[in-house]
Each structure stands twice: as C-alpha cells, then as structure tokens.
Design a protein around this motif. Structure first.
Motif, PDB file in Angstrom:
ATOM      1  N   GLY A 224       0.776  -1.226   0.000  1.00 43.27           N
ATOM      2  CA  GLY A 224       0.000   0.000   0.000  1.00 43.27           C
ATOM      3  C   GLY A 224       0.806   1.273   0.000  1.00 43.27           C
ATOM      4  O   GLY A 224       0.247   2.365   0.084  1.00 43.27           O
ATOM      5  N   SER A 225       2.149   1.171  -0.137  1.00 40.45           N
ATOM      6  CA  SER A 225       2.974   2.385  -0.088  1.00 40.45           C
ATOM      7  C   SER A 225       3.920   2.508  -1.274  1.00 40.45           C
ATOM      8  O   SER A 225       3.849   3.478  -2.024  1.00 40.45           O
ATOM      9  N   ASP A 254      -7.024  -0.875   1.829  1.00 40.75           N
ATOM     10  CA  ASP A 254      -8.224  -0.328   1.188  1.00 40.75           C
ATOM     11  C   ASP A 254      -7.914   0.774   0.180  1.00 40.75           C
ATOM     12  O   ASP A 254      -8.542   0.854  -0.884  1.00 40.75           O
ATOM     13  N   GLU A 255      -6.964   1.657   0.511  1.00 37.05           N
ATOM     14  CA  GLU A 255      -6.749   2.880  -0.275  1.00 37.05           C
ATOM     15  C   GLU A 255      -6.464   2.649  -1.753  1.00 37.05           C
ATOM     16  O   GLU A 255      -7.001   3.372  -2.610  1.00 37.05           O
ATOM     17  N   PRO A 256      -5.612   1.694  -2.129  1.00 36.39           N
ATOM     18  CA  PRO A 256      -5.324   1.531  -3.566  1.00 36.39           C
ATOM     19  C   PRO A 256      -6.366   0.754  -4.361  1.00 36.39           C
ATOM     20  O   PRO A 256      -6.178   0.546  -5.570  1.00 36.39           O
ATOM     21  N   LYS A 348      -6.320   0.959  13.489  1.00 33.66           N
ATOM     22  CA  LYS A 348      -5.170   1.564  12.807  1.00 33.66           C
ATOM     23  C   LYS A 348      -3.924   0.698  12.927  1.00 33.66           C
ATOM     24  O   LYS A 348      -3.084   0.672  12.029  1.00 33.66           O
ATOM     25  N   THR A 360      -9.569  -2.522   8.256  1.00 32.74           N
ATOM     26  CA  THR A 360      -8.693  -1.344   8.267  1.00 32.74           C
ATOM     27  C   THR A 360      -9.465  -0.030   8.196  1.00 32.74           C
ATOM     28  O   THR A 360      -8.870   1.032   8.346  1.00 32.74           O
ATOM     29  N   ASP A 361     -10.775  -0.108   7.981  1.00 27.65           N
ATOM     30  CA  ASP A 361     -11.593   1.093   7.833  1.00 27.65           C
ATOM     31  C   ASP A 361     -12.338   1.379   9.134  1.00 27.65           C
ATOM     32  O   ASP A 361     -13.286   0.670   9.493  1.00 27.65           O
TER      33      ASP A 361
END
Length: 390
Positions: A224-225, A254-256, A348, A360-361
């Motif tokens: 994710g980074s 989740d973000e990507p 978190k 994770t949300d």
C-alpha cells in the motif's frame, strides 16, 4: 490522468499520465498511418507482475487499433541495468540468466498481447556491433549536466554515492533502441519519463522524427505504499498460483483499491464494503489469469486458512439491536476496548479481524444480520463469536 476521447482513440489515452507532445500524437493517430509503438523490457527478473501489466495493456490497446507493437527485449541493456529509481548500481546478470528471463517474460507477455501482431526485437542486434567511434558519436547527443538532471543520479551525486559510466550510458542506449526501430511512440511507466524523453532527443540528433511519449501510472504494491516490485516483495505475479494470487490480493490495503480496479480490470471499484471489494478483486484476478473455477477454489481455500486459528470455544456475545453497527461500537460492545479511541487505535494498528479478514476502515458500518455467527478478533488472543441480538 488524461481520459478524454480523440476521434475514437479514448482507450489509448485512458489512465495516461504524460502524453508528449499531445498534439503530435493526435495528428499521427488521425493520419491513419500504422504506427510503430515501442515498449522496452529489460529481462532482469523471470516473472511479470501486475505493475507491468498496466503498460502491457496500453500496448495491447494500440494493437487493437491496428498499430504495430514492437517489444524490445533489452538483452544488451540488461547487462547494465536500468538505474531509474535506484540508489546503487544493479548487479550484473549472466547471459544465461538473461536468456532464461527473456523466455519466461515473452511467455507471460503474450497473456496480454496478441502474439501474431507483436514484433519482438533484441537490442543486442544493434548495440553489440557498435564500434568505439559509434559510441563516441552517440555520447555527443547529450551532456553530463543533462544526464545528472535525472532525479536518481542527482541524489546519488549529491550524497557522494558512486555512479558508474555504464549507468550514465543507459539512457543513451535505451534512446538508441528507438533510433534503431524507428519508433513512432514509446510507452513506459512514469518512472521512465526521463529515458523516454531522451529517446526523442537522440532520434532528433540522428535526423529522425522524434517519437511521441506516453506514460502510465505506477501500481502501488500489496504493502500500500511503494510501487509494485519483485525486489520489495510487494508484488502479485501474473503466473502466481491461484491460491497465492487470491491471498495476496486480500492483503492489499483499502486505499489503492480504485487503482487496481481501474488499471487492471478497466472498471470502477464496486459500491461495497472494503472486504468485499478485495474479494471481488481477488476473484477477478484469478479468473483473468487462470479460470473462474480456480477463483472459486482459491476463495474457499482462503476462507479455510483464515478461519483455522479461530478457537471453537470463543465466547459468545450478542449483537446489538438495530439494522447496522459501527465497527468501533462493536469492538467496545464486546469488551475489547474501553473507549472508542482505543478501538480506533486497534484498527489503525491492524489488530482487528472479522472471521480472519483484517479490518482497516474505522468508518466501517455493517448490517447486523450479516454478522451473525462471525468471529471478531482483536490481537492474537481475544475472540468473540457474534450471535443474534437478544
């Protein structure tokens, strides 16, 4: 990113980051000429991962519009190693390693490209015969100052880290590939922009019409980074076994998710809970590179493995009344956190799982009926089996 259509060429511009010069590529596309579209591959590893699929799909889009895909195998430049994004010199590969990597690269590339419409060239064809006089002539195409404008070179130079002369020659060698094959367009990830622009410059130096440049986004890896990379271990290989591929996809943060759907599946991320978005991505990836039935098996295996560590005698906790429950409230309700703030910290920190799948949300709300029978886990030892409201 550019998404607008140009006379029916929207697929070529979809998800593109840089198009240089845009007006010139528009003109060439409208001319109806069959363009030579170059993509260079240095076979420094045996497998292709999803990050490279992004640019391969763009090359396939050009093929489908009748243009010639020219896949340049950097069997000669692989002996140098692309310094893009590198903080130190790459190790030198043996000819045997390069040959074996080339074989598997092509096998995997043809899972995306139309083999019958792909022209494969090896840059040893034109780089190996160059004489010293030829090389000196090539070096006159640019200056040391211009080479040191590269972000990776400038950082290493400022830090006093060594930069070999062979690395300085790499952008010129890749640029000469474009001269040798008469490229009209060259594709690459955004980290290749310097090299692709050098191709334009060197083509002009040799009296040829400069190629147009189109870059695609870099896919973030499963961590994710950082960008997806074999060396970082955050990759999903397109020949990974179905169960391994499914498991890796489920580990993506989740973000990507929107990028994976857009760049690999050519569709929007579905309106669903994050866990279901990952499941759909995992199923789609396995179905794309294997078979739908393999996806079903991989999902079943994943569920078996993730539930294996859940104790059968986990204490039972009644769900709250109502239609939905917020994950933070649920954690405090079962007694795993004293405050909402503590529950958020658990989320978190990656300590919260539902039936083995990481949550994770911290904004996640879930239908109460869907939670019946599932096990909420915080940390390694705290489990609660959720039962219907009293």
């Amino acid at each position: 990113m550019l998404t607008n259509d140009v006379d029916g060429f929207g697929a070529l511009y979809a998800n593109a980051v840089d198009v240089i010069p845009r007006e010139e590529l528009d003109r060439r596309l409208r001319s109806g000429a069959e363009l030579r579209v170059k993509l260079g591959i240095d076979p420094t590893a045996p497998d292709i991962h999803l990050g490279f699929v992004v640019v391969l799909k763009k090359l396939r889009a050009f093929q489908e519009l009748g243009h010639t895909a020219v896949l340049v195998i950097g069997d000669y430049t692989a002996r140098v190693g692309d310094p893009s994004g590198r903080s130190k010199t790459r190790p030198i590969l043996s000819p045997e390693q390069i040959e074996e990597n080339t074989r598997t690269y092509l096998e995997q590339a043809y899972l995306i490209l139309d083999k019958e419409k792909t022209e494969v060239r090896h840059n040893s064809e034109w780089l190996a015969p160059l004489t010293m006089a030829n090389i000196i002539g090539l070096t006159r195409a640019t200056t040391v100052a211009r080479l040191l404008e590269r972000d990776d070179f400038s950082k290493r130079y400022a830090a006093g880290d060594p930069i070999s002369l062979t690395e300085l020659l790499y952008p010129l060698m890749q640029a000469y590939d474009s001269v040798a094959i008469d490229a009209d367009v060259e594709l690459g990830g955004t980290d290749q922009l310097y090299n692709l622009l050098m191709g334009r410059h060197v083509m002009e130096y040799y009296g040829k019409e400069p190629q147009c440049v189109l870059t695609t986004p870099l896919l973030v890896g499963t961590d994710g980074s950082a960008k997806m990379s074999k060396s970082l271990g955050n990759y999903i290989g397109i020949t990974d076994e179905p169960r391994e591929m499914f498991g890796k996809a489920m580990s993506i943060p989740d973000e990507p998710m929107p990028d994976y759907y857009s760049l690999i599946l050519d569709r929007d991320v579905p309106e669903a809970e994050p866990v279901e978005q990952k499941r759909e991505l995992a199923r789609s990836l396995v179905s794309l590179f294997h078979k739908p039935e393999a996806a079903a098996d991989a999902e079943k295996h994943f569920d078996t493995v993730t539930r294996r560590d859940i104790p059968e005698d986990a204490p039972k906790v009644a769900l709250p009344e109502g239609d939905e429950v917020w994950i933070v409230d649920l954690i405090t309700l079962v007694g795993f956190a004293n405050t909402n703030g503590e529950a958020r910290r658990f989320i978190k920190g990656g300590a919260v799982r539902l039936d083995g799948e990481q949550i994770t949300d911290e904004k996640l709300s879930m239908p109460v009926p869907d939670l019946e029978g599932k096990v909420l886990q915080v940390g390694k030892r705290r489990h609660a089996r959720l039962i219907r409201p009293r």
